[in-house]
Write a protein that holds these residues in place. Structure first.
Motif, PDB file in Angstrom:
ATOM      1  N   UNK A   1      13.668   8.979  -3.482  1.00 50.79           N
ATOM      2  CA  UNK A   1      12.648   8.004  -3.508  1.00 50.79           C
ATOM      3  C   UNK A   1      11.927   7.947  -5.066  1.00 50.79           C
ATOM      4  N   UNK A   2      12.337   8.822  -5.882  1.00 56.80           N
ATOM      5  CA  UNK A   2      11.830   8.619  -7.356  1.00 56.80           C
ATOM      6  C   UNK A   2      12.927   7.790  -7.930  1.00 56.80           C
ATOM      7  N   UNK A   3      14.088   7.889  -7.395  1.00 56.44           N
ATOM      8  CA  UNK A   3      15.357   7.242  -8.092  1.00 56.44           C
ATOM      9  C   UNK A   3      15.085   5.563  -8.051  1.00 56.44           C
ATOM     10  N   UNK A   4      14.649   5.055  -6.891  1.00 55.69           N
ATOM     11  CA  UNK A   4      14.412   3.691  -6.762  1.00 55.69           C
ATOM     12  C   UNK A   4      13.319   3.229  -7.548  1.00 55.69           C
ATOM     13  N   UNK A   5      13.052   2.108  -8.275  1.00 60.95           N
ATOM     14  CA  UNK A   5      12.137   1.678  -8.980  1.00 60.95           C
ATOM     15  C   UNK A   5      10.651   1.450  -7.928  1.00 60.95           C
ATOM     16  N   UNK A   6       9.628   2.179  -8.260  1.00 57.54           N
ATOM     17  CA  UNK A   6       8.455   1.951  -7.473  1.00 57.54           C
ATOM     18  C   UNK A   6       7.455   0.940  -7.837  1.00 57.54           C
TER      19      UNK A   6
ATOM     20  N   UNK B   1      13.264   0.058  -1.987  1.00 58.66           N
ATOM     21  CA  UNK B   1      12.420  -0.551  -2.463  1.00 58.66           C
ATOM     22  C   UNK B   1      12.818  -1.936  -2.870  1.00 58.66           C
ATOM     23  N   UNK B   2      11.598  -2.893  -2.523  1.00 55.38           N
ATOM     24  CA  UNK B   2      12.016  -4.412  -2.815  1.00 55.38           C
ATOM     25  C   UNK B   2      10.911  -5.150  -3.493  1.00 55.38           C
ATOM     26  N   UNK B   3      11.142  -5.864  -4.491  1.00 58.43           N
ATOM     27  CA  UNK B   3      10.222  -6.711  -5.159  1.00 58.43           C
ATOM     28  C   UNK B   3      10.631  -8.150  -5.190  1.00 58.43           C
TER      29      UNK B   3
ATOM     30  N   UNK C   1       7.397  -5.851  -2.004  1.00 60.19           N
ATOM     31  CA  UNK C   1       7.587  -6.348  -0.940  1.00 60.19           C
ATOM     32  C   UNK C   1       7.864  -5.218   0.233  1.00 60.19           C
ATOM     33  N   UNK C   2       8.536  -4.182  -0.201  1.00 63.84           N
ATOM     34  CA  UNK C   2       8.969  -3.083   1.032  1.00 63.84           C
ATOM     35  C   UNK C   2       9.193  -1.807   0.091  1.00 63.84           C
TER      36      UNK C   2
ATOM     37  N   UNK D   1       0.929  -1.225   0.069  1.00 60.25           N
ATOM     38  CA  UNK D   1       0.206   0.211  -0.083  1.00 60.25           C
ATOM     39  C   UNK D   1       0.841   1.232   0.014  1.00 60.25           C
ATOM     40  N   UNK D   2       1.989   1.101   0.762  1.00 56.13           N
ATOM     41  CA  UNK D   2       2.910   2.249   0.665  1.00 56.13           C
ATOM     42  C   UNK D   2       3.516   2.666  -0.522  1.00 56.13           C
ATOM     43  N   UNK D   3       3.596   1.565  -1.264  1.00 53.92           N
ATOM     44  CA  UNK D   3       4.497   1.734  -2.541  1.00 53.92           C
ATOM     45  C   UNK D   3       3.359   2.568  -3.478  1.00 53.92           C
TER      46      UNK D   3
END
Length: 238
Positions: A53-58, A104-106, A71-72, A8-10
């Motif tokens: 926060x906009x550099x990591x893939x969201x 960010x984690x997938x 996942x996170x 949900x945070x993502x």
């Protein structure tokens, strides 16, 4: 123990970033406040156009199969009214001159008790020079934890990079790529069958492809472009 997923945070963070068109107002978070120039009169949003926060893939759409399930997601600082829960302790050398940060984690599932995963961590520093210091501190820390080093193939993995592994030989385990591009330092950790190297293969495929994506997103952010680089077109073996 790995943290539970915050899908949900993502979505919420992605909506906030979309609403601001890639720009964000940011400040420090406990336990460390980012340093600001007392003589600068520029608005905060003008000084920091591309937070970590906009550099990591969201979004899952940025990721290759089968690593598409969020996942996170956490960030450091105050982003569009959302105070981040991620911290960078002032006692840590790698946290000196940090402005913003994000994780960010997938994975192949939504939970932390099984499956393959890819974890992205990005820190934005005040300048490329201070980012070099952060990179050196990260390299020392990751090197002390590693069981060995990895040789990356020819290609651009930022202005500086270093790759390590948590296992000896061609076994299932965590592979790590540390990169620096301009004022951003990124850490990618993969646990994937795609990274088990067989004879004739060029190297840890997931780590390589996701590293290319993250460095491109760092470069886009540094050029004040919206980071759009994706690895969705990649098909991971295994």
């Amino acid at each position: 123990m790995r943290l539970k997923p915050l899908a949900i945070t993502v979505v919420g963070l992605s909506m906030a970033l979309s609403a601001c068109g890639g720009s964000a107002t940011r400040g420090g978070d406990e336990p460390k406040q980012p340093e600001q120039s007392a003589s600068s009169s520029a608005p905060e949003a003008d000084r920091h156009l591309a937070p970590a926060a906009i550099v990591v893939p969201l979004l899952p759409g940025h990721m290759p199969e089968p690593l598409k399930k969020p996942r996170k997601n956490e960030h450091y600082g105050d982003l569009q009214g959302m105070k981040g829960t991620l911290q960078c302790p002032a006692s840590e050398k790698r946290c000196e001159a940090v402005v913003t940060g994000a994780i960010a984690e997938f994975g192949t599932d939504m939970f932390d008790d099984g499956g393959d995963y890819a974890n992205f961590e990005v820190w934005e520093y005040r300048t490329p020079v201070s980012a070099q210091g952060g990179y050196d501190a990260w390299k020392k820390e990751l090197g002390a934890e590693a069981k060995g080093s990895l040789t990356m193939p020819d290609g651009r993995f930022g202005e500086q990079h270093s790759a390590t592994t948590s296992v000896k030989g061609d076994k299932m385990g965590e592979r790590t790529l540390l990169v620096r591009q301009a004022k951003y330092v990124g850490v990618i950790r993969t646990y994937s069958r795609a990274d088990i190297v067989d004879d004739g293969k060029p190297g840890p495929t997931a780590l390589i492809e996701l590293g290319k994506m993250l460095v491109e997103r760092m470069n886009q952010a540094e050029l004040e472009q919206g980071p759009t680089a994706s690895a969705a077109h990649v098909k991971l073996p295994g």
